[in-house]
Design an enzyme around this catalytic site. Structure first.
Site, PDB file in Angstrom:
ATOM      1  N   GLY A  12       0.771  -1.233   0.000  1.00 26.26           N
ATOM      2  CA  GLY A  12       0.000   0.000   0.000  1.00 26.26           C
ATOM      3  C   GLY A  12       0.805   1.287   0.000  1.00 26.26           C
ATOM      4  O   GLY A  12       0.317   2.309   0.478  1.00 26.26           O
ATOM      5  N   THR A  13       2.014   1.265  -0.576  1.00 20.24           N
ATOM      6  CA  THR A  13       2.756   2.528  -0.606  1.00 20.24           C
ATOM      7  C   THR A  13       2.083   3.538  -1.540  1.00 20.24           C
ATOM      8  O   THR A  13       2.157   4.743  -1.302  1.00 20.24           O
ATOM      9  CB  THR A  13       4.229   2.324  -1.027  1.00 20.24           C
ATOM     10  N   ASN A  14       1.444   3.049  -2.589  1.00 21.49           N
ATOM     11  CA  ASN A  14       0.716   3.982  -3.465  1.00 21.49           C
ATOM     12  C   ASN A  14      -0.528   4.527  -2.764  1.00 21.49           C
ATOM     13  O   ASN A  14      -0.876   5.697  -2.942  1.00 21.49           O
ATOM     14  CB  ASN A  14       0.352   3.302  -4.786  1.00 21.49           C
ATOM     15  N   ILE A  93      -7.855  -8.764 -11.783  1.00 25.40           N
ATOM     16  CA  ILE A  93      -8.495  -8.114 -12.922  1.00 25.40           C
ATOM     17  C   ILE A  93      -9.957  -7.837 -12.559  1.00 25.40           C
ATOM     18  O   ILE A  93     -10.654  -8.729 -12.070  1.00 25.40           O
ATOM     19  CB  ILE A  93      -8.440  -9.044 -14.161  1.00 25.40           C
ATOM     20  N   LEU A  94     -10.406  -6.618 -12.789  1.00 25.41           N
ATOM     21  CA  LEU A  94     -11.818  -6.316 -12.554  1.00 25.41           C
ATOM     22  C   LEU A  94     -12.645  -6.870 -13.710  1.00 25.41           C
ATOM     23  O   LEU A  94     -12.205  -6.854 -14.860  1.00 25.41           O
ATOM     24  CB  LEU A  94     -12.036  -4.803 -12.457  1.00 25.41           C
ATOM     25  N   ASN A 108      -5.592   2.848 -13.136  1.00 27.43           N
ATOM     26  CA  ASN A 108      -4.629   1.904 -12.560  1.00 27.43           C
ATOM     27  C   ASN A 108      -3.222   2.463 -12.735  1.00 27.43           C
ATOM     28  O   ASN A 108      -2.943   3.147 -13.720  1.00 27.43           O
ATOM     29  CB  ASN A 108      -4.731   0.557 -13.299  1.00 27.43           C
ATOM     30  N   HIS A 110       0.689   1.335 -13.306  1.00 33.45           N
ATOM     31  CA  HIS A 110       1.508   0.190 -13.703  1.00 33.45           C
ATOM     32  C   HIS A 110       2.969   0.632 -13.723  1.00 33.45           C
ATOM     33  O   HIS A 110       3.281   1.696 -14.271  1.00 33.45           O
ATOM     34  CB  HIS A 110       1.091  -0.314 -15.093  1.00 33.45           C
TER      35      HIS A 110
HETATM   36  C1  GRF Z   1       3.355  -0.925  -7.489  1.00 33.33           C
HETATM   37  O1  GRF Z   1       4.582  -1.066  -8.157  1.00 33.33           O
HETATM   38  C2  GRF Z   1       2.262  -0.733  -8.501  1.00 33.33           C
HETATM   39  O2  GRF Z   1       2.640   0.006  -9.615  1.00 33.33           O
HETATM   40  C3  GRF Z   1       1.971  -2.151  -8.897  1.00 33.33           C
HETATM   41  O3  GRF Z   1       2.111  -2.896  -7.695  1.00 33.33           O
HETATM   42  C4  GRF Z   1       2.961  -2.214  -6.799  1.00 33.33           C
HETATM   43  C5  GRF Z   1       2.170  -1.992  -5.541  1.00 33.33           C
HETATM   44  O4  GRF Z   1       2.871  -1.425  -4.510  1.00 33.33           O
HETATM   45  N1  GRF Z   1       0.744  -2.256  -9.619  1.00 33.33           N
HETATM   46  P1  GRF Z   1       2.111  -0.843  -3.234  1.00 33.33           P
HETATM   47  O5  GRF Z   1       1.178  -1.912  -2.709  1.00 33.33           O
HETATM   48  O6  GRF Z   1       1.385   0.400  -3.641  1.00 33.33           O
HETATM   49  O7  GRF Z   1       3.215  -0.562  -2.246  1.00 33.33           O
END
Ligand code: GRF
Length: 213
Positions: A12-14, A93-94, A108, A110
């Protein structure tokens, strides 16, 4: 103000980048109202709890079939009056049933420059392993709309990141996150909520003269 659901599977860093950006007032047109994980115990769920954001674990295994799982997910979205869905490290995948409810409202992130190193099987470290195996000198991150094809929806924004000669998949993954993902995702989320993204002939354009990424 649009209501945002963030879908996660991992650390969950994003998600954290979105929460932090919101805290700094950088997503003025949206509000993160809930988090959905397809994995029990995902680190992202702790981050949501810490930020006081309600979450929902929606696992295929808990339902008789995909249709029933989708109904539960869509019902959760309805209850939370969700307008926009942000996939932030969501590794499933949704289905079309879900996507149809949110046309041009699901994005999303990527961790490569699509169309390189994307599609089925390209997730997590595998993306960066493939980039290193190909010997590319530049990689990056892409935010795109979600359709039925894995990583196949219209590209909204991309940010390049240099590859170092001594990179490992882990070091490259971290640099792509730090230099691209954690800025790109909150930025595009705000642009979507602000109504600044247009889709013309299947291509997406951000109408933001600052292009602040
Ligand atoms: C990220 O690299 C994102 O781009 C990919 O999965 C990873 C998830 O990282 N789809 P986090 O869970 O947000 O830390």
């Amino acid at each position: 103000m649009l209501r945002i659901a963030v879908m996660v599977s991992g650390g969950g860093t994003n998600l954290q980048a979105l929460i932090d950006a919101q805290g700094r007032g950088e997503i003025p047109h949206g509000e993160i109202v809930c988090v959905v994980s397809n994995k029990q115990g995902a680190g992202a769920l702790d981050r949501a709890a810490k930020a006081g954001i309600p979450s929902f674990v929606c696992r295929k295994a808990d339902y008789p079939d995909t249709d029933a799982r989708d109904d539960a997910l869509l019902e959760f979205f309805r209850q939370n009056k969700v307008d926009v869905v942000v996939l932030a490290g969501y590794l499933a995948i949704l289905t079309e049933k879900v996507i149809r409810q949110y046309p041009n409202r699901i994005i999303n992130i990527h961790p490569s420059l699509i169309p390189s190193f994307c599609g089925m099987g390209f997730y997590g470290l595998r993306v960066h392993e493939a980039a290193l195996a190909a010997g590319v000198k530049v990689t990056g991150a892409t935010v795109h709309f979600v359709n039925e094809v894995a990583d196949g929806g219209a590209i909204i924004a991309q940010k390049p990141v240099m590859v170092a000669d001594d990179d490992t998949p882990e070091s490259l993954q971290l640099r792509v996150m730090e230099q691209a993902e954690w800025q790109l995702l909150p930025y595009v989320t705000e642009q979507l909520c602000a109504g600044n993204i247009e889709v013309i002939d299947g291509k997406a354009y951000i109408r933001d003269e600052r292009k602040g990424i």
